[in-house]
Design a protein around this motif. Sequence first.
Motif, PDB file in Angstrom:
ATOM      1  N   UNK A   1      -6.003  10.480   4.902  1.00  0.00           N
ATOM      2  CA  UNK A   1      -4.924  11.439   4.252  1.00  0.00           C
ATOM      3  C   UNK A   1      -3.639  11.111   5.151  1.00  0.00           C
ATOM      4  N   UNK A   2      -3.636  10.705   6.541  1.00  0.00           N
ATOM      5  CA  UNK A   2      -2.445  10.335   7.176  1.00  0.00           C
ATOM      6  C   UNK A   2      -1.729   9.204   6.455  1.00  0.00           C
ATOM      7  N   UNK A   3      -2.421   8.079   6.180  1.00  0.00           N
ATOM      8  CA  UNK A   3      -1.809   7.107   5.147  1.00  0.00           C
ATOM      9  C   UNK A   3      -0.987   7.818   4.245  1.00  0.00           C
ATOM     10  N   UNK A   4      -1.684   8.672   3.489  1.00  0.00           N
ATOM     11  CA  UNK A   4      -1.278   9.343   2.366  1.00  0.00           C
ATOM     12  C   UNK A   4      -0.077  10.003   2.662  1.00  0.00           C
ATOM     13  N   UNK A   5       0.088  10.845   3.638  1.00  0.00           N
ATOM     14  CA  UNK A   5       0.907  11.699   4.146  1.00  0.00           C
ATOM     15  C   UNK A   5       2.249  11.005   4.644  1.00  0.00           C
ATOM     16  N   UNK A   6       1.891   9.894   5.301  1.00  0.00           N
ATOM     17  CA  UNK A   6       2.989   9.130   5.791  1.00  0.00           C
ATOM     18  C   UNK A   6       3.787   8.315   4.742  1.00  0.00           C
ATOM     19  N   UNK A   7       3.332   7.852   3.862  1.00  0.00           N
ATOM     20  CA  UNK A   7       3.609   7.465   2.446  1.00  0.00           C
ATOM     21  C   UNK A   7       4.491   8.450   1.748  1.00  0.00           C
ATOM     22  N   UNK A   8       4.060   9.702   1.636  1.00  0.00           N
ATOM     23  CA  UNK A   8       4.729  10.844   1.098  1.00  0.00           C
ATOM     24  C   UNK A   8       6.031  11.104   1.703  1.00  0.00           C
ATOM     25  N   UNK A   9       5.944  11.065   3.072  1.00  0.00           N
ATOM     26  CA  UNK A   9       7.158  11.476   3.732  1.00  0.00           C
ATOM     27  C   UNK A   9       8.361  10.165   3.542  1.00  0.00           C
ATOM     28  N   UNK A  10       7.709   9.002   3.375  1.00  0.00           N
ATOM     29  CA  UNK A  10       8.675   8.043   3.581  1.00  0.00           C
ATOM     30  C   UNK A  10       9.075   7.686   1.780  1.00  0.00           C
ATOM     31  N   UNK A  11       8.592   8.438   0.962  1.00  0.00           N
ATOM     32  CA  UNK A  11       9.160   8.299  -0.434  1.00  0.00           C
ATOM     33  C   UNK A  11       8.221   7.677  -1.392  1.00  0.00           C
ATOM     34  N   UNK A  12       6.903   7.154  -0.797  1.00  0.00           N
ATOM     35  CA  UNK A  12       6.004   6.150  -2.019  1.00  0.00           C
ATOM     36  C   UNK A  12       4.909   5.912  -1.217  1.00  0.00           C
ATOM     37  N   UNK A  13       3.980   5.498  -1.876  1.00  0.00           N
ATOM     38  CA  UNK A  13       2.441   4.980  -1.259  1.00  0.00           C
ATOM     39  C   UNK A  13       2.791   3.637  -0.458  1.00  0.00           C
ATOM     40  N   UNK A  14       1.972   3.563   0.624  1.00  0.00           N
ATOM     41  CA  UNK A  14       2.302   2.414   1.569  1.00  0.00           C
ATOM     42  C   UNK A  14       1.218   1.389   1.474  1.00  0.00           C
ATOM     43  N   UNK A  15       0.025   1.771   0.697  1.00  0.00           N
ATOM     44  CA  UNK A  15      -1.018   0.957   0.639  1.00  0.00           C
ATOM     45  C   UNK A  15      -1.624   0.904  -0.978  1.00  0.00           C
ATOM     46  N   UNK A  16      -2.188  -0.117  -1.322  1.00  0.00           N
ATOM     47  CA  UNK A  16      -2.529  -0.399  -2.686  1.00  0.00           C
ATOM     48  C   UNK A  16      -3.737   0.327  -3.062  1.00  0.00           C
ATOM     49  N   UNK A  17      -4.664   0.346  -2.013  1.00  0.00           N
ATOM     50  CA  UNK A  17      -6.009   0.901  -2.132  1.00  0.00           C
ATOM     51  C   UNK A  17      -6.700   1.385  -0.828  1.00  0.00           C
ATOM     52  N   UNK A  18      -7.243   2.409  -0.539  1.00  0.00           N
ATOM     53  CA  UNK A  18      -8.005   3.008   0.406  1.00  0.00           C
ATOM     54  C   UNK A  18      -9.152   3.531  -0.027  1.00  0.00           C
ATOM     55  N   UNK A  19     -10.308   2.909   0.639  1.00  0.00           N
ATOM     56  CA  UNK A  19     -11.787   3.538   0.264  1.00  0.00           C
ATOM     57  C   UNK A  19     -12.320   3.961   1.311  1.00  0.00           C
ATOM     58  N   UNK A  20     -12.990   5.146   1.552  1.00  0.00           N
ATOM     59  CA  UNK A  20     -13.375   5.929   2.511  1.00  0.00           C
ATOM     60  C   UNK A  20     -15.142   5.926   2.224  1.00  0.00           C
ATOM     61  N   UNK A  21     -15.864   5.507   3.462  1.00  0.00           N
ATOM     62  CA  UNK A  21     -17.234   5.326   3.094  1.00  0.00           C
ATOM     63  C   UNK A  21     -17.544   6.183   4.388  1.00  0.00           C
ATOM     64  N   UNK A  22     -18.401   7.480   3.984  1.00  0.00           N
ATOM     65  CA  UNK A  22     -18.573   8.621   4.808  1.00  0.00           C
ATOM     66  C   UNK A  22     -20.017   9.092   4.187  1.00  0.00           C
ATOM     67  N   UNK A  23     -20.829   9.663   5.133  1.00  0.00           N
ATOM     68  CA  UNK A  23     -21.952  10.108   4.880  1.00  0.00           C
ATOM     69  C   UNK A  23     -21.696  11.872   4.536  1.00  0.00           C
TER      70      UNK A  23
END
Length: 614
Positions: free
Chosen positions: A170-192
């Motif tokens: 979400x930090x990556x997504x929020x930073x992208x939103x603040x800067x005006x667009x996505x800053x990563x092509x793909x983020x995958x979260x693996x968690x239990x």
Amino acid sequence: MSTAADRVLSEVAAAVRLQEGPPGVRAVLRALRRLEPASTKELSRATSLPVPIVAAVGNELRRRDLVTTDRPSRLTPAGRDLLAELGMDLAMNATCTTCDGRELVIPDVLDEAVRRLRALMADGPAADLAIDQSHCTPETKVRRVLALLTAGVLPGGSLLLIGDDDLISLAIAVVGDVLGGPIVERVTVVDISPEILGYVQKVAATLGTRVDTVEHDLREPLPAGLHGRFDAAMTDPPYTPEGARLFLSRAVEGLRPGAAHSIFFSFGGKSPDDMLAVQREIIELGLVTHGHIRNFNEYEGSGILGGVGFFQHLLTTSSTTPSHPGDFSGPLYTGDKRTRARRYECMSCAARIEVGPGAAWSSVGALRAAGCPHCGKGPFRPGQLVPETTPAPAPTPTTPTTPSTPPAPQQQVPPRTPEPKTAPPTPATPANSPTTTPGWHPPTPDSRTALTHRAAPYLTRQATEPDLPAIGEFEAEIARVSFGEDAIDDPAVWSARLGKAMEKNRQGMIVAAAPDGAPVGWCWISINTNAMTGDRYANFRSLAVSPLDNRADVAELLLTAGLEFCLANGIKEVTGRVHVGNVPMRTVYRQFGFDPTSLTMKLKLPTAEPEATR
């Protein structure tokens, strides 16, 4: 040649059983000379020694009149003379004042990202301390994103997050939103945790960044569809060598083949021997260190190491391969490792006694209650875990001669250096149990007896005037955790305030005390009357426990005693307030069945300018 000053260092190190020996005491003195006046937490951060260890060293230095008794600490004239004799009387700080040694500074444009992440944390899942979770601060989240940008991993590319209770996706997504667009092509979260993954999905859907989530127990290999697919990975694993190896191995599984792919690894400082084990795991994986920043990560509510941990940038090599491609069945989390027997050393006679599964004593509390089987005394210093391949023998305890004095608490439990509890207790009857109604339920007689046994040798009693100095220390540290630089953290002020409150009504003021009477914990619950309805209710005001090895049990005993006090007075409802940043206390509330009912909002207005300057 050994000097009198060197002997002092050796005596202090021996008194607290410091693994780092005299160099560890030197580190504390050097940090104090550079930072004074300095709090225990500040010294912990500067030396990478745990807060309880720094507190114990500080108390030994105070006994020798080398450090002031007032807080924050300073060197006494005798302490300065000692440093001069050691050739250490030089106060010079070359740490960058802009970045505070973290090497990265959050630009003004991302201040909005910090604010938004703070709000997301307040609404998000609570930390599960049973699996070593401790949420990093919103500033740390943004710094981690900046580290990815600085390393060239972002913008673009694909990132695998091995566990994400810190909500870096979400930090990556929020930073992208603040800067005006996505800053990563793909983020995958693996968690239990389905709770974490569900929250990530809900929030990410509103921010325009693609975040895929996979519910998976990392004790098992990554799903085949994730193997060899990612440009970079990030993980903040359980703080054990086993946890570091497993999570890093899973990160390696997910990276594309070849050299120079990045893994960003966050970890808490450990003893030199433990850190050697972690570094060996990194080498065995075929990884190399590309960068290392101490105190990069700040954690909310993690006080054991001053709430900080290091950040390491690792690179793959041509030799990189997973070290654990199959299932993992051994101890992983700190709590898992406590299920194995541990060797304790009697500080009176140096005998080593095993405590835990398969041993004569199931807990160190039981050992304390019985006394050392060799000399009948104590206290006991924890040592290494018994290797899993070597079953812990169950020695037949002898009946000790009744000692002339009760066993004293460990020397590493200084009553004047408490800190708010960081490990939430487990209520005797969990509020979310399917067989109970919501809320707290008093323990059964058997479970109450078991709780008292686990918390031994500490017992609860009503607070009295001689307890006020220690209570003042508790309240000052609670204030620091909750309000930071805005805190009123003078113990004398709190002692005076609580003294006045005690004069009016001391009922509901409860301490947990060691056999010598010294307070090691504090709970305060007051009974009030609603002015409008006339209904009586209880206000849960304070809970804090010193860094004991059975700290969570003592905290549970204190809070249970407080709630029993409410029941005895016919109280049907208990209310309490907590600062949004005090994550451990929020977790305690939740685990004991408290429901959130209100939220205090604060807005700071600009100061009006004088008429003449307009």
